[in-house]
Design a protein around this motif. Structure first.
Motif, PDB file in Angstrom:
ATOM      1  N   ALA A 176     -18.094 -17.006  24.291  1.00  0.00           N
ATOM      2  CA  ALA A 176     -19.013 -17.068  23.059  1.00  0.00           C
ATOM      3  C   ALA A 176     -18.564 -15.535  22.753  1.00  0.00           C
ATOM      4  CB  ALA A 176     -19.532 -16.768  23.830  1.00  0.00           C
ATOM      5  N   VAL A 177     -18.402 -15.798  21.375  1.00  0.00           N
ATOM      6  CA  VAL A 177     -18.132 -14.586  20.321  1.00  0.00           C
ATOM      7  C   VAL A 177     -19.406 -13.814  20.541  1.00  0.00           C
ATOM      8  CG1 VAL A 177     -18.039 -13.715  18.107  1.00  0.00           C
ATOM      9  CG2 VAL A 177     -17.580 -16.849  18.400  1.00  0.00           C
ATOM     10  N   LEU A 178     -18.886 -12.351  20.520  1.00  0.00           N
ATOM     11  CA  LEU A 178     -20.237 -11.674  20.950  1.00  0.00           C
ATOM     12  C   LEU A 178     -20.725 -10.964  19.252  1.00  0.00           C
ATOM     13  CD1 LEU A 178     -18.924 -10.347  24.418  1.00  0.00           C
ATOM     14  CD2 LEU A 178     -21.210 -11.171  23.394  1.00  0.00           C
ATOM     15  N   LEU A 179     -19.321  -9.826  18.507  1.00  0.00           N
ATOM     16  CA  LEU A 179     -19.166  -9.152  17.792  1.00  0.00           C
ATOM     17  C   LEU A 179     -18.455 -10.193  16.468  1.00  0.00           C
ATOM     18  CD1 LEU A 179     -20.692  -6.436  16.737  1.00  0.00           C
ATOM     19  CD2 LEU A 179     -18.009  -5.199  17.588  1.00  0.00           C
ATOM     20  N   ASN A 180     -19.104 -10.015  15.147  1.00  0.00           N
ATOM     21  CA  ASN A 180     -18.253 -10.258  14.308  1.00  0.00           C
ATOM     22  C   ASN A 180     -18.548  -9.531  13.026  1.00  0.00           C
ATOM     23  OD1 ASN A 180     -17.025 -12.124  12.171  1.00  0.00           O
ATOM     24  ND2 ASN A 180     -17.499 -14.149  13.103  1.00  0.00           N
ATOM     25  N   LEU A 181     -17.662  -8.798  12.659  1.00  0.00           N
ATOM     26  CA  LEU A 181     -18.177  -7.128  11.682  1.00  0.00           C
ATOM     27  C   LEU A 181     -17.337  -6.753  10.521  1.00  0.00           C
ATOM     28  CD1 LEU A 181     -19.983  -4.032  13.556  1.00  0.00           C
ATOM     29  CD2 LEU A 181     -21.249  -6.537  12.220  1.00  0.00           C
ATOM     30  N   GLY A 182     -17.981  -6.428   9.821  1.00  0.00           N
ATOM     31  CA  GLY A 182     -16.367  -6.629   8.333  1.00  0.00           C
ATOM     32  C   GLY A 182     -15.991  -5.439   8.977  1.00  0.00           C
ATOM     33  N   THR A 183     -14.702  -4.880   8.500  1.00  0.00           N
ATOM     34  CA  THR A 183     -14.844  -2.631   8.611  1.00  0.00           C
ATOM     35  C   THR A 183     -15.701  -1.883   8.492  1.00  0.00           C
ATOM     36  OG1 THR A 183     -12.913  -4.194   8.338  1.00  0.00           O
ATOM     37  CG2 THR A 183     -12.504  -1.886   9.249  1.00  0.00           C
ATOM     38  N   VAL A 236     -14.263 -18.633  14.521  1.00  0.00           N
ATOM     39  CA  VAL A 236     -14.450 -17.084  14.037  1.00  0.00           C
ATOM     40  C   VAL A 236     -14.344 -17.081  12.665  1.00  0.00           C
ATOM     41  CG1 VAL A 236     -14.642 -14.969  14.840  1.00  0.00           C
ATOM     42  CG2 VAL A 236     -14.519 -15.826  15.916  1.00  0.00           C
ATOM     43  N   ARG A 237     -15.409 -16.715  12.550  1.00  0.00           N
ATOM     44  CA  ARG A 237     -15.615 -16.896  10.494  1.00  0.00           C
ATOM     45  C   ARG A 237     -15.791 -14.924   9.951  1.00  0.00           C
ATOM     46  NH1 ARG A 237     -16.969 -20.512   6.308  1.00  0.00           N
ATOM     47  NH2 ARG A 237     -18.117 -19.737   4.815  1.00  0.00           N
ATOM     48  N   LEU A 238     -14.112 -14.625   9.854  1.00  0.00           N
ATOM     49  CA  LEU A 238     -14.449 -13.229   9.904  1.00  0.00           C
ATOM     50  C   LEU A 238     -14.215 -13.452   8.102  1.00  0.00           C
ATOM     51  CD1 LEU A 238     -11.710 -11.110  12.187  1.00  0.00           C
ATOM     52  CD2 LEU A 238     -14.296 -10.504  11.128  1.00  0.00           C
ATOM     53  N   LEU A 239     -15.372 -12.586   7.502  1.00  0.00           N
ATOM     54  CA  LEU A 239     -15.535 -12.504   6.730  1.00  0.00           C
ATOM     55  C   LEU A 239     -15.357 -11.195   5.919  1.00  0.00           C
ATOM     56  CD1 LEU A 239     -17.422 -14.759   6.555  1.00  0.00           C
ATOM     57  CD2 LEU A 239     -18.167 -14.398   4.309  1.00  0.00           C
ATOM     58  N   TYR A 240     -14.524 -11.048   4.672  1.00  0.00           N
ATOM     59  CA  TYR A 240     -14.394 -10.168   4.237  1.00  0.00           C
ATOM     60  C   TYR A 240     -15.279  -9.029   3.464  1.00  0.00           C
ATOM     61  CZ  TYR A 240     -13.410  -5.543   1.381  1.00  0.00           C
ATOM     62  OH  TYR A 240     -13.310  -4.273   0.743  1.00  0.00           O
ATOM     63  N   GLU A 241     -15.969  -9.740   2.339  1.00  0.00           N
ATOM     64  CA  GLU A 241     -17.445  -9.196   1.726  1.00  0.00           C
ATOM     65  C   GLU A 241     -18.267  -9.999   2.432  1.00  0.00           C
ATOM     66  OE1 GLU A 241     -16.506 -13.151  -1.132  1.00  0.00           O
ATOM     67  OE2 GLU A 241     -16.601 -12.829   0.589  1.00  0.00           O
ATOM     68  N   ILE A 242     -20.284  -8.739   2.444  1.00  0.00           N
ATOM     69  CA  ILE A 242     -21.106  -8.971   3.262  1.00  0.00           C
ATOM     70  C   ILE A 242     -21.479  -9.947   2.653  1.00  0.00           C
ATOM     71  CG2 ILE A 242     -22.814  -7.977   3.859  1.00  0.00           C
ATOM     72  CD1 ILE A 242     -21.437  -5.138   3.707  1.00  0.00           C
ATOM     73  N   ASN A 243     -22.220  -9.867   1.305  1.00  0.00           N
ATOM     74  CA  ASN A 243     -22.116 -11.289   0.397  1.00  0.00           C
ATOM     75  C   ASN A 243     -21.334 -10.888  -1.088  1.00  0.00           C
ATOM     76  OD1 ASN A 243     -24.117 -13.150  -0.548  1.00  0.00           O
ATOM     77  ND2 ASN A 243     -25.644 -11.862   1.275  1.00  0.00           N
ATOM     78  N   ILE A 291     -13.585  -7.264  12.361  1.00  0.00           N
ATOM     79  CA  ILE A 291     -13.146  -6.610  13.809  1.00  0.00           C
ATOM     80  C   ILE A 291     -14.344  -8.470  14.581  1.00  0.00           C
ATOM     81  CG2 ILE A 291     -15.021  -5.530  14.561  1.00  0.00           C
ATOM     82  CD1 ILE A 291     -13.319  -4.074  17.185  1.00  0.00           C
ATOM     83  N   ALA A 292     -13.654  -8.820  15.762  1.00  0.00           N
ATOM     84  CA  ALA A 292     -14.594 -10.053  16.299  1.00  0.00           C
ATOM     85  C   ALA A 292     -14.047  -9.480  17.665  1.00  0.00           C
ATOM     86  CB  ALA A 292     -13.661 -11.570  16.257  1.00  0.00           C
ATOM     87  N   LEU A 293     -15.440  -9.510  19.232  1.00  0.00           N
ATOM     88  CA  LEU A 293     -15.214  -9.888  20.141  1.00  0.00           C
ATOM     89  C   LEU A 293     -15.635 -10.839  20.802  1.00  0.00           C
ATOM     90  CD1 LEU A 293     -14.724  -7.146  22.791  1.00  0.00           C
ATOM     91  CD2 LEU A 293     -17.226  -6.447  21.976  1.00  0.00           C
ATOM     92  N   VAL A 294     -15.121 -11.256  21.874  1.00  0.00           N
ATOM     93  CA  VAL A 294     -15.091 -12.191  22.482  1.00  0.00           C
ATOM     94  C   VAL A 294     -14.878 -12.452  23.815  1.00  0.00           C
ATOM     95  CG1 VAL A 294     -13.894 -14.661  22.614  1.00  0.00           C
ATOM     96  CG2 VAL A 294     -13.973 -13.773  20.714  1.00  0.00           C
ATOM     97  N   ASP A 295     -16.355 -12.745  24.288  1.00  0.00           N
ATOM     98  CA  ASP A 295     -16.321 -13.193  26.028  1.00  0.00           C
ATOM     99  C   ASP A 295     -15.397 -14.183  26.465  1.00  0.00           C
ATOM    100  OD1 ASP A 295     -17.473 -13.347  28.284  1.00  0.00           O
ATOM    101  OD2 ASP A 295     -19.603 -13.114  28.150  1.00  0.00           O
ATOM    102  N   TYR A 296     -14.847 -14.015  26.634  1.00  0.00           N
ATOM    103  CA  TYR A 296     -13.575 -14.936  27.255  1.00  0.00           C
ATOM    104  C   TYR A 296     -14.070 -16.073  28.545  1.00  0.00           C
ATOM    105  CZ  TYR A 296     -11.220 -12.475  30.414  1.00  0.00           C
ATOM    106  OH  TYR A 296     -10.365 -11.371  31.507  1.00  0.00           O
ATOM    107  N   LEU A 297     -15.322 -15.477  29.085  1.00  0.00           N
ATOM    108  CA  LEU A 297     -15.821 -15.692  30.705  1.00  0.00           C
ATOM    109  C   LEU A 297     -16.581 -16.930  30.503  1.00  0.00           C
ATOM    110  CD1 LEU A 297     -15.879 -13.015  33.221  1.00  0.00           C
ATOM    111  CD2 LEU A 297     -13.703 -14.583  33.100  1.00  0.00           C
TER     112      LEU A 297
END
Length: 1100
Positions: free
Chosen positions: A663-670, A546-553, A654-660
């Motif tokens: 898959a990564v469901l959500l990957n958002l900067g705060t 998972v690639r969690l960035l701080y900046e949006i761009n 934050i990252a939300l993962v479906d472990y079943l």
């Protein structure tokens, strides 16, 4: 019985810490919509705070003693603590108030008492005949420093040696000094010009109590005749003495010296030793003395009826054995065994069949106290195997980095964990029972299962059975197994996020019902585990990056200000190398500019992994480097077994993962969670290039980190403040407040997400370090079959709530005020045999919508309870009105807050950085308890403190010990019954038979009337300025202990009859006087008194 707790009297005195604004809770109701009244049952009288038990290895041990009749072991520490061990499950912790180091311990054998000598020159007499031992007397030496004590078996006169070389004598019954003193200048030869040094040894001749052997540090040993008050013999040797031991016949003794030699002396030949041995010295051919070795710190000389004596020693290795581990040497006849230890030896004792020093000793075991372990060696078996230690002393095997406490677990959990843990047991232990087996267990009033989980610096996770104030390890999981081990230091390019311990556990999320386990580690990795009773081989470990960035761009790009598009499609894929999430276009997704990018910190192993029964890896998730910046450590983690989801966050997002579906469901900067509602108007900026501190002090939690009240700042408020980081948000200390908002709390639930909702639905509540709460809607596919095929739709609901301070904990109550636990799946065996149809498995899967809250009627209200570092709020749902609010603290901040069940009700329990423990009713947040518990709070306590249901709590009080406490009045009252008893009435073994000829012609053991010699009538009184007597705080409990100790009185009386022909009537008068002064008296004493009441003296 007096309880060692902090009275509620303190409540009023300390309420100042919970600020003046803690007046009656403000109730905010919108017009025409009054909150329904909920009947709250918890009141202040249901709460009381007291310590219950302390588990683990005594931190920094310094002294050791054993009662061979009662079979009780005592360990003293450098911080003045005293730990007593009996049979497994019988343990006791006491503390000397001044905290001075314990230098020596001496049991009054079979009397239920113990003398402790401290580094501040005080002696204390402990009464062990009560469940909470107390000090009966203390004696403070004012002019001399205490160096060594000796209490002969069945004597009440304690010999005390000092640094000046003198010996004083203390009556242990009255704890007063005798006027009899052995002065150093009388003991040594008058021709000697130098001081002999401190007294390092005192013992009486096993065959003649009137002869006292005194060892001085310089190498001089003196045999002193107590009656004639002069030295019989003086033995001199060139090397300093460390210890002395007698042969049981009293004709020989052995000394250990600073040059690694042992000297054996005949009592009547003082000119030179009969034998000099250098156990570890290289014997030189031409008859020269062997090379000097390291000092032999202690020696014991133990005899057997049917063979050679044992000589057991510590130290004495040759100087050229660099890097060799500390050793205990056992010399038996011609064989010498060198037993290597893992840590340095503090002390050791040989356990023998008899308490009498003048009988064949028959040693059967050696107990070795190490710096960080307690080892018991079986002397009777070949190879000297060790006994399997039944005490929970391995908490610190690797430093504890976090812990969680679960009270009232499902009843089948402990047997399940025990059965898989039993297979992990080491082999090769002694086949005998653990010989330290004194005392009796308490009556377990608590019947519910309790489990403690500890996470460690080496990546291991341990599960402990903590039911009924005991502790026993159940199962150990090694999380580092899923990663490739680096073979050398050059092969570790990616673990730069931490300096050492790359697998250290930071957060544990566990679902007891489904047995699903999730851990977050210091290298920004998350591992999900399933519990299975079957062994499996995993060919390829499932993995997500998972690639969690701080900046949006980039900062210049105007699109950075726009709210993110709604995420209706799952981002990422189930293959091990997912595409970077589309919501985060990175300017340097390639490594062409030389910056490390898209690589995780640890490498998941590529070879097949054999997974034993127990916890087995389901999925490994790793955060990756982004444009040369290492991933930030994970600050919060939550798993839901019913939804099949795991969520985690850090200071980037934050990252939300479906472990079943993997898959990564959500990957958002705060910031993106706010959309256009960001109140801070933050400009996105480049990630920090600086290196992360090692787990924010995760593994090196030092003793010195102390925070006083005026420096108690929140971890989010000041980067430079050497303050706390919570177990739930461990890297927050390094965050710049304005630019980094970390995810600090996560909670899955089934509730109302928006004001307009008419029915509850699955959602995720997210709390941040700036006090914001977001609600994310979860749209789960219907039915178990669709769940594995259709994607879970995730979208921010737009609901935003605000509190003061970082969010710590969230929970939900139903309309009646009952706690609504998150939906969970019941556990089922995941590795069923293949012949069963897969559809059968799917059918067994419970529909995820079924949860405790879904059965509610549409009109019913729910309450969200949110606790932050500064305040607590109860929000009414779906209206989102603040029903109740409580400002917990103004001057400090909450380190841990838990919503817990107690007495069939619910309350909020908080632990503050200023040392206060508080509880509040729910939902009204009325203050119920406020006690100033810990005056000094350090990093380790802050990280490990946790509350559990039924009024239980714990924290790591030292690097090796867990302290448990209760805030429940009921548990405090039942504690006395639950504690084990250390003292049990045991017959003293019979004295050795002197034999007919020895009795006829003399030559057996010579007794001495010490009373006549040391009593006030013959030796006078000691100088008052020499020592000060201090009565102990034992109080009425001490009197009770003494009264119930009538058994000991009777045993002593029997000896007195032998010595002085005293009448039994005297004893009965004393006994009745003592009984009348105490309000209770134990059944053991009663039985014993009945047994001896009608017997004449000659029938004994």
């Amino acid at each position: 019985m007096r309880k060692f707790n902090i009275r509620k009297v303190l409540d009023g005195l300390t309420a100042g810490s919970s600020s003046a604004s803690q007046q009656q809770q403000q109730q905010q109701h919108p017009p025409g919509n009054r909150e329904p009244e909920i009947q709250e049952t918890l009141q202040s009288e249901h709460f009381q705070l007291c310590k219950t038990v302390r588990h683990g290895f005594p931190y920094q041990p310094s002294a050791l003693a054993f009662d061979p009749v009662q079979k009780i072991l005592a360990v003293g520490t450098q911080t003045g603590a005293l730990r007593l061990f009996g049979r497994p499950g019988v343990e006791c912790y006491c503390q000397h108030e001044n905290g001075a180091a314990v230098i020596q311990l001496q049991f009054l054998i079979n009397e239920g008492a113990l003398v402790s000598a401290l580094a501040d020159d005080t002696l204390h007499l402990w009464n062990l005949r009560q469940k909470r031992p107390a000090i009966l007397h203390s004696l403070k030496f004012c002019r001399e420093r205490v160096t060594f004590c000796h209490l002969p078996f069945q004597s009440k006169w304690l010999y005390v040696g000092t640094e000046r070389g003198n010996i004083h004598i203390v009556n242990v019954e009255s704890f007063t000094l005798s006027g009899y003193v052995i002065m150093w200048n009388k003991a040594i030869e008058l021709s000697s010009k130098s001081h002999p040094g401190p007294v390092v040894h005192i013992s009486d001749n096993p065959m003649d109590e009137g002869k006292l052997l005194i060892g001085f540090e310089s190498g001089t040993v003196v045999l002193w005749d107590l009656k004639s008050k002069k030295a019989d013999y003086r033995y001199t040797y060139d090397e300093a003495i460390h210890s002395v031991a007698w042969h049981h016949e009293g004709k020989q003794f052995i000394c250990s010296h600073s040059d690694g030699t042992l000297t054996i002396w005949n009592v009547r030949s003082p000119t030179k030793p009969v034998q000099t041995i250098t156990p570890h010295g290289k014997q030189l051919k031409d008859g020269k003395k062997p090379e000097p070795c390291k000092p032999i710190l202690k020696v014991e000389f133990k005899t057997t009826r049917s063979g050679e004596p044992f000589i057991i020693l510590s130290g004495g290795l040759s100087y050229d054995t660099v890097g060799r581990r500390p050793c205990l040497t056992v010399m038996h006849g011609k064989s010498t065994a060198v037993l290597e230890m893992d840590y340095s030896i503090v002390d050791f004792l040989t356990l023998c069949e008899t308490p009498y020093p003048n009988d064949f000793q028959e040693p059967y075991a050696v107990v070795v106290l190490l710096e960080k372990d307690l080892v018991l060696i079986d002397l009777a078996q070949n190879g000297y195997p060790i006994f399997e230690n039944p005490y929970p002393l391995s908490i610190h095997e690797s430093p504890v980095t976090c812990c969680e406490y679960f009270a009232d677990c499902p009843v089948d959990l402990i047997p399940a964990l025990y059965s898989v843990g039993a297979r992990q047991k080491r082999q090769g232990y002694s086949k005998k029972e653990w010989p330290i087996n004194g005392g009796n267990w308490g009556l377990g009033a608590q019947s519910y299962p309790e489990i403690i989980i500890t996470g460690h610096a080496d990546g291991s996770v341990k599960f402990w059975d903590a039911s009924a104030i005991t502790l026993q390890v159940l199962y150990k999981l090694k999380t580092s197994k899923v990663f490739e081990k680096s073979r050398n230091k050059d092969d570790r390019p990616n673990t730069d996020i931490v300096d050492e311990d790359p697998y250290a556990i930071q957060i544990i999320s566990w679902c007891p019902e489904s047995r699903m386990l999730c851990i977050a580690g210091v290298s920004a990795h998350v591992i999900i585990y399933r519990f299975s009773k079957q062994e499996v081989v995993t060919e390829v470990i499932p993995m997500l990056e998972v690639r969690l960035l701080y900046e949006i761009n980039d900062v210049e790009t105007p699109e950075g200000e726009q709210p993110p598009p709604p995420l209706s499609t799952p981002v990422g894929s189930s293959n091990p190398q997912p595409a970077p999430p589309q919501s985060h276009p990175s300017t340097s997704s390639s490594s062409s500019d030389g910056l490390r990018d898209n690589v995780p910190c640890l490498k998941v192993r590529s070879s097949p992994l054999k997974q034993s029964p127990g916890y087995q890896t389901e999925l490994v998730i790793q955060l990756v480097w982004v444009a040369g910046e290492p991933p930030q450590q994970i600050t919060s983690l939550e798993l839901n077994s019913s939804y099949g989801l795991v969520v985690f966050g850090n200071c980037n997002g934050i990252a939300l993962v479906d472990y079943l579906q993997k898959a990564v469901l959500l990957n958002l900067g705060t910031i993106e969670l706010y959309g256009s509602n960001d109140p801070y108007r933050r400009e996105p900026r480049s990630p920090r290039k600086s290196r992360q501190p090692s787990g924010a002090g995760l593994c090196d939690i030092t003793e010195g980190t102390v925070v006083t009240e005026d420096r108690c700042k929140s971890p989010t408020s000041d980067v430079k403040d050497n303050s706390f980081s919570r177990s739930r948000s461990s890297s927050v200390t390094s965050i710049d407040k304005e630019s980094r908002e970390a995810i600090s709390a996560l909670h899955f639930c089934e509730t109302f997400t928006r004001k307009a909702d008419t029915s509850p639905s699955p959602c995720l509540w997210v709390g941040t370090t700036l006090g914001t709460v977001f609600v994310i809607t979860l749209n789960l596919p219907p039915g178990p079959e669709q769940r594995l095929l259709q994607p879970v739709i995730v979208s921010p609901s737009g609901t935003i709530l605000r509190l003061k301070g970082a969010i710590l904990r969230m929970a939900f109550l139903d309309a009646t005020g009952c706690l609504m636990p998150p939906a969970s799946e019941p556990w089922k065996e995941p590795n069923v045999p293949e012949e069963r149809d897969e559809k059968e498995q799917l059918k067994k899967r419970r529909p995820v919508s079924v949860s405790p809250s879904s059965s509610q009627e549409i009109s019913e209200t729910q309450y969200a309870v949110i606790c932050s570092e500064k305040q607590a709020k109860v929000i009414s749902l779906p209206t989102q009105n603040c029903a109740y609010k409580q400002n917990i603290t103004e001057t400090s901040f909450v380190l841990r807050g838990d919503i817990v069940a107690l007495s069939s009700s619910v309350c909020l329990a908080c632990f503050c950085a200023n040392g206060h423990i508080m509880t509040f009713s729910l939902p009204s947040l009325r203050p119920l308890l406020d006690v100033y518990y810990l005056p000094l709070t350090n990093m380790r306590i802050a990280r490990t403190f946790c509350f559990a249901n039924n009024g239980q709590a714990l924290y790591l009080v030292s690097p090796t010990e867990i302290q448990r406490l209760t805030y429940s009045q009921e548990t405090c009252e039942n504690l006395q019954e639950m504690l084990g008893e250390l003292f049990t009435p045991v017959e003293t073994p019979e004295a050795p038979n002197r034999g007919f000829f020895k009795g006829l012609f003399g030559g057996g053991a010579q007794s001495l009337d010490r009373e006549e010699l040391f009593g006030e009538s013959s030796s006078g009184r000691a100088s008052r300025s020499l020592a000060q007597h201090i009565p102990g705080p034992g109080g009425i409990e001490g009197v009770k202990g003494a009264a119930s100790g009538v058994v000991g009185e009777l045993a002593r009386a029997r000896l007195a009859l032998d010595e002085r022909g005293q009448k039994l009537g005297d004893l009965e008068e004393r006994t009745t006087a003592m009984l009348s002064s105490a309000d209770s008296f134990s059944k053991h004493a009663h039985e014993m008194m009945l047994k001896y009441k009608d017997k004449k003296w000659y029938q004994f």
